[in-house]
Design an enzyme around this catalytic site. Structure first.
Site, short mmCIF file in Angstrom:
data_model
loop_
_atom_site.label_atom_id
_atom_site.label_comp_id
_atom_site.label_asym_id
_atom_site.label_seq_id
_atom_site.Cartn_x
_atom_site.Cartn_y
_atom_site.Cartn_z
N ALA A 1 76.55 -26.37 36.03
CA ALA A 1 75.89 -27.38 35.19
C ALA A 1 76.41 -28.78 35.52
O ALA A 1 75.67 -29.76 35.47
CB ALA A 1 76.10 -27.06 33.71
N GLU A 2 77.71 -28.87 35.88
CA GLU A 2 78.29 -30.17 36.20
C GLU A 2 77.78 -30.63 37.57
O GLU A 2 77.46 -31.80 37.75
CB GLU A 2 79.83 -30.05 36.19
CG GLU A 2 80.58 -31.33 36.53
CD GLU A 2 80.37 -32.44 35.51
OE1 GLU A 2 79.76 -32.19 34.45
OE2 GLU A 2 80.79 -33.57 35.80
N ILE B 1 63.42 -21.74 45.48
CA ILE B 1 62.53 -21.62 44.34
C ILE B 1 62.72 -22.84 43.45
O ILE B 1 63.83 -23.28 43.22
CB ILE B 1 62.80 -20.28 43.62
CG1 ILE B 1 61.77 -20.02 42.55
CG2 ILE B 1 64.18 -20.19 43.06
CD1 ILE B 1 61.67 -18.55 42.21
N LYS C 1 65.93 -13.71 36.43
CA LYS C 1 66.52 -14.38 37.58
C LYS C 1 68.00 -14.01 37.64
O LYS C 1 68.79 -14.43 36.79
CB LYS C 1 66.36 -15.90 37.47
CG LYS C 1 66.94 -16.63 38.66
CD LYS C 1 66.56 -18.09 38.67
CE LYS C 1 67.03 -18.76 39.95
NZ LYS C 1 68.49 -18.91 39.98
N LYS D 1 55.92 -15.79 38.72
CA LYS D 1 55.20 -15.83 39.99
C LYS D 1 53.74 -15.54 39.74
O LYS D 1 53.41 -14.62 38.97
CB LYS D 1 55.77 -14.77 40.95
CG LYS D 1 57.22 -15.03 41.32
CD LYS D 1 57.84 -13.92 42.14
CE LYS D 1 59.31 -14.26 42.39
NZ LYS D 1 60.04 -13.17 43.07
N CYS E 1 108.33 -13.95 18.50
CA CYS E 1 106.95 -13.68 18.11
C CYS E 1 106.52 -14.68 17.04
O CYS E 1 107.21 -14.84 16.03
CB CYS E 1 106.83 -12.25 17.58
SG CYS E 1 105.24 -11.92 16.80
N CYS F 1 105.85 -5.80 12.94
CA CYS F 1 105.14 -7.07 13.08
C CYS F 1 103.79 -6.98 12.36
O CYS F 1 102.96 -6.14 12.71
CB CYS F 1 104.92 -7.38 14.56
SG CYS F 1 103.98 -8.88 14.85
O1 D41 Z 1 66.37 -13.03 40.74
C1 D41 Z 1 66.35 -13.98 41.52
N1 D41 Z 1 67.46 -14.68 41.70
C2 D41 Z 1 65.11 -14.34 42.26
C3 D41 Z 1 65.21 -15.22 43.32
C4 D41 Z 1 63.85 -13.78 41.94
N2 D41 Z 1 63.71 -12.89 40.92
N3 D41 Z 1 62.76 -14.12 42.66
C5 D41 Z 1 62.83 -15.01 43.70
N4 D41 Z 1 61.71 -15.31 44.38
C6 D41 Z 1 61.75 -16.17 45.39
C7 D41 Z 1 60.48 -16.50 46.10
C8 D41 Z 1 59.45 -16.95 45.12
C9 D41 Z 1 60.70 -17.59 47.12
C10 D41 Z 1 60.01 -15.26 46.80
C11 D41 Z 1 64.07 -15.60 44.07
C12 D41 Z 1 64.06 -16.48 45.18
N5 D41 Z 1 62.90 -16.75 45.80
C13 D41 Z 1 65.25 -17.16 45.71
N6 D41 Z 1 66.50 -16.89 45.48
C14 D41 Z 1 67.26 -17.74 46.15
C15 D41 Z 1 66.49 -18.57 46.84
C16 D41 Z 1 65.21 -18.22 46.57
#
Ligand code: D41
Length: 703
Positions: A48-49, A97, A135, A313, A440, A464
């Site tokens: 995040a940083e 992605i 993901k 997707k 302690c 304790c």
């Molecule tokens: O679970 C994931 N990290 C994940 C990564 C996923 N479920 N789907 C992904 N789909 C793609 C594309 C759309 C390009 C086929 C991805 C990634 N790419 C991805 N992970 C790292 C770079 C790209």
């Protein structure tokens, strides 16, 4: 120097010098972090940083486009190829992605709106169909199969060129080495290599016990494991895999597979033996994407692995082709994030907590920080040596991780603060400002640390109060004696108020005494007494587990109960007898023996029995049947799911002797792919030949 000549002889400078130096400093910082992350597998700041500073740089470069250089971190996909691993050029580039950092529902709605606009759909058109996936927070991997055999595994690298890690990927049980006959001649499967949380915790626990470096998070542990030069090390760091797409597939044209939809493709990958995420589903339009994001967000903590978001997707491959790509990102997919599981905050103080076994755990008191979906103010630092290894000081900025329902922990310290211009300050040498107390903090008994042990302990034992409280909570928990209503607050009250001193005292409580406690009415007092009464009828395994013997978890307690049948037999067992129990090793046996050798522990058991605790006792169990006892088995070739060592271990556990060559005395041969002369010999001698499935049958005793 005259201001006048500057102003009149040169065109007015468009860029303030401060901006240029700030941009320079941001780039240096990002490059350093990227090096730590990608090359050293040891990031010093949370993702995040990195993202925050990256966005800062992007914003500045947006405002001053003339300062953008081709080598700016914003202008390339970072990923270094490590020395020692061969480079692999991907036949089909591995795309990245697009990430939607807006963690609210609007993130999903924005994506759907973009897709509809680019497809030229109007409000009157039906919803676009998507596939929604988790993901995974791991490493993208490309697996290349030729003629149905795994020939190469490569990391993503920069998307064009990755690293050859085939030797390591072969150690992952979930990745098939051989595919069924119906796969295309060339097939590249893409997916994510990751580490499950339990595997990660166990790995870090082993590292801590050995006094070795712990990993910051499962992603880094997985990255480190995948890039080992020695696959023996990888094999000790259990990895998992989920497939989510394809790379090169030939023949791609006429006769090649056209799956029609992404969903159908995933189903086919599953039928070929690849793990596909169980949460994957079809979603119609933005509203179902939002619902998926929320549903999985609620389940996130309970999942056995880290996910950092979901991926949407477009389902129809024809629509994917129509949408195409924007440089290296498909327009038909987006990653929709969840709140980060690692954040930075200030360590305000370090306190020490005393646990059930007397272990002293340093706990960081933190400036409140929102991490993994909750506000965290305390995080464990495990032990003194972890504090030193992570160079944590009171007053430092630390990285806190909270994932799943695991206790939040400090995983690192941000080493160099930056000044106002973003320039890193010089690193200071580490001088600790925390000390383990000698006494302690709860009972004042002396604190000890046995040689070779990482943990400091209070030597007070059940004298304790902290240990007594923890022991009582452990005894009362659901998986032990299951006394509902006996929680932390009540135990504090009972012990601090001197109402109970021992476990047996719980069963001597009376209504008047209980009802007189603060925040305790007559009804709750009655309920608790009922619960206590009910808990008296228990099982030997629960009782044993409830005693809180070090090293004796639920599973070991069950094994002990099954093996010995009766408590007295366990209490009087010597180390040798304890070692007969399956899964009980020397450390566990020693711990059980020591526990029951203490007169005060025997006294506790005696008192509880006198209070009326009962359980059924039985005869000791028969030794586990060994279906292959006395038989000799030979392994040859590569099994589809099991490594050679794993297969050998299973066979030996069933009593078999695993031999290296085939003779007439061989009971059977287990053959996998590429089995050679041993298979010929077996056929010649008429020795039965089984595959992996046949082997499982043998182990079950089917033959
Ligand atoms: O679970 C994931 N990290 C994940 C990564 C996923 N479920 N789907 C992904 N789909 C793609 C594309 C759309 C390009 C086929 C991805 C990634 N790419 C991805 N992970 C790292 C770079 C790209």
């Amino acid at each position: 120097m005259s201001g006048q000549s500057d102003l009149f002889s040169n065109p007015a400078p468009k860029v303030p010098a401060l901006v240029a130096s700030k941009i320079e400093a941001l780039r240096d910082q990002l490059n350093q972090w990227a090096h730590e992350y990608y090359v050293q597998d040891a990031p010093s700041v949370p993702d995040a940083e990195y993202d925050r500073v990256f966005q800062q740089l992007q914003a500045l470069e947006g405002a001053y486009p003339e300062l953008v250089t081709p080598d700016s971190p914003t202008q390339r996909v970072i990923g270094a190829v490590m020395e020692g691993l061969a480079s692999v050029r991907h036949a089909v580039p591995m795309l990245s992605i697009q990430t939607e950092t807006d963690t609210e529902a609007s993130g999903a709605q924005g994506f759907d709106a973009r897709v509809r606009r680019e497809l030229g759909l109007s409000d009157a058109d039906p919803a676009v169909e998507y596939v929604a996936e988790p993901k995974f927070d791991g490493l993208a991997m490309s697996l290349r199969y030729e003629g149905g055999r795994l020939v190469q595994a490569a990391t993503r690298g920069d998307g064009e060129v990755g690293e050859d890690v085939t030797h390591n990927i072969r150690t992952i049980r979930q990745i098939p080495l051989v595919l069924p006959a119906d796969v295309p001649p060339v097939l590249e499967v893409r997916g994510e290599v990751y580490m499950r949380r339990a595997d990660f915790e166990a790995l870090n626990e082993r590292q801590r016990e050995k006094g070795e470096k712990t990993f910051v998070n499962p992603r880094n542990a997985a990255a480190g494991a995948v890039r080992q030069l020695d696959s023996g090390i990888t094999a000790q760091r259990p990895l998992s895999f989920f497939a989510y797409g394809l790379g090169e597939v030939t023949p791609a044209d006429a006769g090649g597979p056209d799956f029609g939809t992404h969903y159908a493709l995933l189903q086919r990958l599953k039928s070929w033996g690849f793990p596909v995420a169980p949460q994957v589903c079809i979603a119609q339009g933005a509203s179902e994407l939002v619902a998926f994001h929320q549903r999985l967000g609620a389940e996130r903590d309970a999942l056995p692995y880290d996910i950092d978001g979901v991926v949407y997707k477009v389902n129809r491959l024809a629509l994917q082709r129509q949408l195409g790509f924007k440089t290296r990102e498909p327009r038909w997919a987006v990653a929709h994030k969840y709140p980060a599981q690692e954040m930075m905050t200030r360590c305000e103080a370090i306190d020490v907590q005393v646990g059930r076994t007397g272990k002293l755990t340093p706990v960081a008191r933190l400036a409140p920080v929102f991490v993994g979906g909750v506000t965290v103010t305390n995080a464990t630092l495990h032990n003194l040596f972890e504090i030193r290894k992570k160079s944590v000081r009171v007053g430092d900025t630390v990285i806190v991780r909270r994932a799943g329902d695991v206790i939040p922990e400090v995983v690192g310290c941000v080493p160099a603060a930056t000044d106002d211009a973003g320039r890193p300050l010089a690193r200071r040498p580490y001088v600790a400002n925390f000390r383990m107390p000698r006494a302690c903090p709860v009972c004042g008994s002396s604190v000890v640390r046995e040689p070779g042990e990482m943990n400091h302990r209070c030597s007070g034992g059940l004298f304790c109060p902290a240990q007594r409280k923890q022991a009582m909570l452990h005894f009362a928990q659901r998986r032990a004696l299951d006394v509902e209503g006996l929680g932390e607050k009540l135990v504090d009250q009972l012990i601090d108020g001197g109402v109970v001193h021992s476990l047996a005292d719980l069963y001597r409580l009376d209504l008047a005494r209980l009802a007189g406690l603060e925040r305790m009415g007559e009804k709750s007092a009655r309920n608790l007494l009922d619960e206590l009464e009910k808990s008296k009828h228990t099982t030997l395994a629960r009782f044993l587990y409830g005693l809180g013997i070090r090293q004796v978890g639920e599973a070991t307690a069950k094994d002990l109960a099954r093996h010995f049948g009766a408590l007295d037999a366990i209490m009087d067992a010597g180390v040798e007898q304890l070692l007969q129990v399956s899964d009980v090793g020397p450390v566990v046996a020693e711990s059980i023996h020591t526990f029951f050798a203490q007169p005060h522990n025997r006294e506790v058991v005696q008192q509880l029995r006198a209070c009326g605790l009962t359980w059924e006792e039985g005869a000791p169990a028969e030794p586990a049947a060994q279906p292959l006892a006395g038989k000799t088995v030979v392994l040859t070739g590569t099994l589809p799911n099991l490594s050679r060592d794993a297969a050998k271990a299973l066979l030996e556990a069933a009593g078999a002797k695993v031999a290296g060559s085939v003779s007439r005395k061989t009971y059977c041969v287990i053959a996998g792919a590429e089995a050679g002369s041993k298979l010929d010999k077996a056929r010649e001698l008429g020795v039965p030949v089984l595959d992996e499935a046949g082997m499982h049958g043998l182990l079950r005793g089917d033959r």
